[in-house]
Scaffold this motif. Structure first.
Motif, PDB file in Angstrom:
ATOM      1  N   ILE A 370      -2.586  51.524  -5.381  1.00  0.00           N
ATOM      2  CA  ILE A 370      -3.325  52.760  -5.077  1.00  0.00           C
ATOM      3  C   ILE A 370      -2.848  53.803  -6.077  1.00  0.00           C
ATOM      4  O   ILE A 370      -1.653  54.120  -6.121  1.00  0.00           O
ATOM      5  N   ASN A 371      -3.757  54.302  -6.929  1.00  0.00           N
ATOM      6  CA  ASN A 371      -3.314  55.231  -7.978  1.00  0.00           C
ATOM      7  C   ASN A 371      -3.205  56.661  -7.442  1.00  0.00           C
ATOM      8  O   ASN A 371      -3.498  56.941  -6.284  1.00  0.00           O
ATOM      9  N   VAL A 372      -2.765  57.573  -8.315  1.00  0.00           N
ATOM     10  CA  VAL A 372      -2.514  58.956  -7.891  1.00  0.00           C
ATOM     11  C   VAL A 372      -3.796  59.669  -7.449  1.00  0.00           C
ATOM     12  O   VAL A 372      -3.738  60.698  -6.777  1.00  0.00           O
ATOM     13  N   HIS A 373      -4.950  59.121  -7.806  1.00  0.00           N
ATOM     14  CA  HIS A 373      -6.224  59.717  -7.392  1.00  0.00           C
ATOM     15  C   HIS A 373      -6.732  59.109  -6.082  1.00  0.00           C
ATOM     16  O   HIS A 373      -7.801  59.476  -5.598  1.00  0.00           O
ATOM     17  N   GLY A 374      -5.994  58.124  -5.527  1.00  0.00           N
ATOM     18  CA  GLY A 374      -6.396  57.504  -4.263  1.00  0.00           C
ATOM     19  C   GLY A 374      -7.293  56.295  -4.412  1.00  0.00           C
ATOM     20  O   GLY A 374      -7.777  55.753  -3.420  1.00  0.00           O
ATOM     21  N   SER A 375      -7.539  55.857  -5.656  1.00  0.00           N
ATOM     22  CA  SER A 375      -8.402  54.677  -5.883  1.00  0.00           C
ATOM     23  C   SER A 375      -7.577  53.394  -5.795  1.00  0.00           C
ATOM     24  O   SER A 375      -6.408  53.375  -6.189  1.00  0.00           O
ATOM     25  N   ALA A 376      -8.214  52.324  -5.309  1.00  0.00           N
ATOM     26  CA  ALA A 376      -7.541  51.029  -5.196  1.00  0.00           C
ATOM     27  C   ALA A 376      -7.932  50.145  -6.373  1.00  0.00           C
ATOM     28  O   ALA A 376      -9.111  50.054  -6.731  1.00  0.00           O
ATOM     29  N   LEU A 377      -6.924  49.499  -6.978  1.00  0.00           N
ATOM     30  CA  LEU A 377      -7.165  48.571  -8.086  1.00  0.00           C
ATOM     31  C   LEU A 377      -6.482  47.248  -7.754  1.00  0.00           C
ATOM     32  O   LEU A 377      -5.392  47.224  -7.179  1.00  0.00           O
ATOM     33  N   MET A 378      -7.134  46.148  -8.131  1.00  0.00           N
ATOM     34  CA  MET A 378      -6.594  44.830  -7.832  1.00  0.00           C
ATOM     35  C   MET A 378      -6.389  44.031  -9.101  1.00  0.00           C
ATOM     36  O   MET A 378      -7.202  44.100 -10.025  1.00  0.00           O
ATOM     37  N   PHE A 379      -5.279  43.296  -9.175  1.00  0.00           N
ATOM     38  CA  PHE A 379      -5.078  42.354 -10.271  1.00  0.00           C
ATOM     39  C   PHE A 379      -4.471  41.079  -9.722  1.00  0.00           C
ATOM     40  O   PHE A 379      -3.722  41.105  -8.745  1.00  0.00           O
ATOM     41  N   GLY A 380      -4.860  39.945 -10.313  1.00  0.00           N
ATOM     42  CA  GLY A 380      -4.483  38.644  -9.783  1.00  0.00           C
ATOM     43  C   GLY A 380      -5.686  37.968  -9.167  1.00  0.00           C
ATOM     44  O   GLY A 380      -6.836  38.245  -9.522  1.00  0.00           O
ATOM     45  N   GLN A 381      -5.447  37.088  -8.201  1.00  0.00           N
ATOM     46  CA  GLN A 381      -6.522  36.294  -7.610  1.00  0.00           C
ATOM     47  C   GLN A 381      -6.368  36.238  -6.096  1.00  0.00           C
ATOM     48  O   GLN A 381      -5.354  35.774  -5.581  1.00  0.00           O
ATOM     49  N   THR A 382      -7.389  36.732  -5.366  1.00  0.00           N
ATOM     50  CA  THR A 382      -7.324  36.679  -3.902  1.00  0.00           C
ATOM     51  C   THR A 382      -7.929  35.388  -3.370  1.00  0.00           C
ATOM     52  O   THR A 382      -7.618  34.973  -2.262  1.00  0.00           O
ATOM     53  N   LYS A 383      -8.784  34.743  -4.158  1.00  0.00           N
ATOM     54  CA  LYS A 383      -9.401  33.487  -3.715  1.00  0.00           C
ATOM     55  C   LYS A 383      -8.553  32.312  -4.206  1.00  0.00           C
ATOM     56  O   LYS A 383      -7.732  32.452  -5.100  1.00  0.00           O
ATOM     57  N   ARG A 384      -8.770  31.150  -3.622  1.00  0.00           N
ATOM     58  CA  ARG A 384      -8.022  29.970  -4.046  1.00  0.00           C
ATOM     59  C   ARG A 384      -8.558  29.414  -5.359  1.00  0.00           C
ATOM     60  O   ARG A 384      -7.872  28.690  -6.069  1.00  0.00           O
ATOM     61  N   THR A 385      -9.821  29.708  -5.662  1.00  0.00           N
ATOM     62  CA  THR A 385     -10.432  29.225  -6.906  1.00  0.00           C
ATOM     63  C   THR A 385     -11.231  30.364  -7.518  1.00  0.00           C
ATOM     64  O   THR A 385     -11.369  31.431  -6.929  1.00  0.00           O
ATOM     65  N   GLY A 386     -11.774  30.110  -8.700  1.00  0.00           N
ATOM     66  CA  GLY A 386     -12.658  31.104  -9.315  1.00  0.00           C
ATOM     67  C   GLY A 386     -11.921  32.036 -10.255  1.00  0.00           C
ATOM     68  O   GLY A 386     -10.769  31.818 -10.623  1.00  0.00           O
ATOM     69  N   GLU A 387     -12.623  33.095 -10.631  1.00  0.00           N
ATOM     70  CA  GLU A 387     -12.117  34.010 -11.648  1.00  0.00           C
ATOM     71  C   GLU A 387     -11.003  34.903 -11.105  1.00  0.00           C
ATOM     72  O   GLU A 387     -10.996  35.272  -9.935  1.00  0.00           O
ATOM     73  N   ALA A 388     -10.061  35.247 -11.978  1.00  0.00           N
ATOM     74  CA  ALA A 388      -8.966  36.139 -11.606  1.00  0.00           C
ATOM     75  C   ALA A 388      -9.058  37.422 -12.423  1.00  0.00           C
ATOM     76  O   ALA A 388      -9.646  37.439 -13.508  1.00  0.00           O
ATOM     77  N   ASN A 389      -8.507  38.509 -11.883  1.00  0.00           N
ATOM     78  CA  ASN A 389      -8.396  39.766 -12.639  1.00  0.00           C
ATOM     79  C   ASN A 389      -7.100  39.722 -13.443  1.00  0.00           C
ATOM     80  O   ASN A 389      -6.015  39.818 -12.879  1.00  0.00           O
TER      81      ASN A 389
END
Length: 489
Positions: A370-389
């Motif tokens: 959560i950045n200083v402006h309150g926005s959420a950013l994700m990196f990595g992979q939440t699914k077991r397959t597929g594309e990752a950030n």
């Protein structure tokens, strides 16, 4: 973008046996144990192991308490829970010997906990790899329930608890935080003391002893400034002192401890072992890596917050800079590459002042900032397959929401924002998202209708379940909570 892991080390190519594997399932943990051993010669166990427990507790009783934050050690409210309650089955394809697969059920929508008999709670804790929970009540009782096959509940035995049970060792202490690994637990008291329980085969309890199981919560072997925050990976632990120093212990695999080593060495030409850290050791080096590979050490880094995933950690310092280290697969470290980082490395994407971050939440193989402006950013992979950030990307569906707290599981995320709860997670799920039986999972963020209009003050996710603390001050809030189904053991 491909998420295939690249092996950049020529040394590892020559060592066929030292193949990197990420152990996500409980089912294969036994394979891991047979391949990897700890050599006592390499561990930093203190020679005079036996400090008398009675003397130890007498010293603890004389320590001053940390000043509580504004509003005290957590705002009390009503506990709600959803997800799988068959603790021995979560994360497993088949039940272990002697365990019934039918004990416990999936709660597809949030339920209140009848066994607490109306007791209000001010703290809930679990972890992305954990099938056990810690709950602290308004009157300071530290209660635990869930899986306990390694003694992780700290109650003195290895019997599973379905009903919240008080931790006797902590009766005279005010527990202000707790953290759960796969099979171990840390408890933090208001005096800045840390207690640990559970699996200690890799030193993750930090008690300085070689005991493989700490069944009753025990004070860790640490002498230094008071501890203000604790965290657990699958089989390592982190503690943060009041002066901004971060200390780690447990398994150094993938560089998860941040001590510039992955701890590997070979006993024979085919047998590999690790140097485990059995007492807390301070992380002393923080670096910045330029595009050309040049590494610059950073001075006077003072950590204020951190979060642990399965095999990685992300920390924030007092300048809102972010550092990450450990297992680098699928971009979970935010460096746009998949190499493991053995020491904390600055995430260039979050360079302040405009991009600094104020909080971090790590799941199994991903991180949410959560950045200083309150926005959420994700990196990595939440699914077991597929594309990752491979680097931090904004979660567009959360823009405009004022995010208060985030719970991260293996593949599921639960966010409390404004007077709503937003959740998402890829199948299979076991009710931890709280959507109900008709729609069990969602790959995009969705509001949890059952909690609509309720103000959630805290949320934590386990491996396949979620715990909430719901505000219950007004008659309207009490009426909404009364409409939730009750769960009784």
């Amino acid at each position: 973008m491909s998420t295939k892991r690249k092996n950049t080390s020529s040394l590892e190519k020559s060592r066929g046996k030292a193949k990197k594997v990420e152990y996500d399932d409980e089912d294969i943990s036994s394979e891991h144990e047979s391949d990897v051993e700890d050599a006592d010669a390499g561990s930093n166990v203190d020679g005079d192991d036996a400090v008398e427990d009675a003397d130890d507790l007498a010293v603890v009783a004389t320590m001053p308490e940390l000043p509580p934050p504004e509003g005290g050690w957590g705002k009390p409210g009503t506990l709600a829970m959803c997800g799988l309650t068959n603790w021995d089955m979560s994360g497993r394809k088949a039940p272990p010997k002697g365990v019934k697969a039918t004990v416990g059920r999936s709660l597809w929508t949030p339920h209140t906990f009848k066994n607490l008999e109306g007791t209000r709670v001010r703290l809930v804790a679990s972890g992305p790899a954990a099938s056990h929970n810690v709950v602290v009540t308004e009157d300071n009782r530290c209660l635990v329930f869930g899986r306990n096959d390694k003694g992780q509940l700290g109650v003195g035995d290895t019997k599973r608890r379905d009903e919240p049970t008080e931790v006797e060792t902590l009766k005279d202490h005010t527990v202000i935080a707790a953290a759960c690994g796969r099979n171990h637990t840390l408890f933090l008291t208001s005096r800045g003391i840390v207690f640990a329980a559970g699996d200690n085969k890799l030193g993750q309890c930090g008690v300085g002893k070689s005991e493989t199981c700490i069944a009753a919560a025990m004070k860790i072997k640490y002498t230094g400034p008071p501890i203000v925050k604790i965290g657990c990976g699958v089989d390592f632990s982190m503690i943060l002192d009041i002066k901004g120093g971060l200390h780690s212990f447990g398994s150094p695999e993938y560089g998860a401890l941040g001590h510039n080593t992955d701890g590997k060495y070979f006993i024979t030409s085919t047998k590999m072992a690790f140097h485990f850290e059995k007492v807390p050791k301070r992380i002393v080096l923080y670096v910045e890596r330029a595009k050309d590979g040049h590494v610059t050490p950073l001075d006077r880094v003072e950590i204020t917050d951190f979060s642990c995933g399965y095999h990685h950690t992300v920390a924030i310092d007092n300048k809102n800079r972010a550092f990450s280290w450990g297992f680098g697969g699928v971009g979970r470290l935010g460096h746009a590459e998949q190499r493991d980082e053995l020491v904390p490395r600055l995430i260039k994407f979050f360079d302040p002042p405009s991009r600094g971050i104020k909080s971090i939440h790590c799941g199994s193989t991903y991180s949410i900032a959560i950045n200083v402006h309150g926005s959420a950013l994700m990196f990595g992979q939440t699914k077991r397959t597929g594309e990752a950030n491979m680097y931090p990307k904004p979660i567009q569906d959360l823009s405009g929401w004022e995010i208060r707290c985030v719970g991260c599981s293996q593949t599921s995320v639960v966010v409390a924002a404004d007077e709503s709860v937003i959740a998402w997670g890829a199948s299979p799920t076991f009710g931890e998202l709280g959507f109900g039986e008709m729609r069990k999972s969602s790959t995009t963020p969705m509001e949890v209708k059952a909690l609509e209009g309720l103000y959630i003050t805290a949320v934590t996710c386990g491996l396949s379940h979620t715990l909430f603390i719901c505000r219950d001050e007004s008659d309207e809030e009490k009426a909404k909570l009364a409409k939730l189904q009750e769960y009784s053991v």
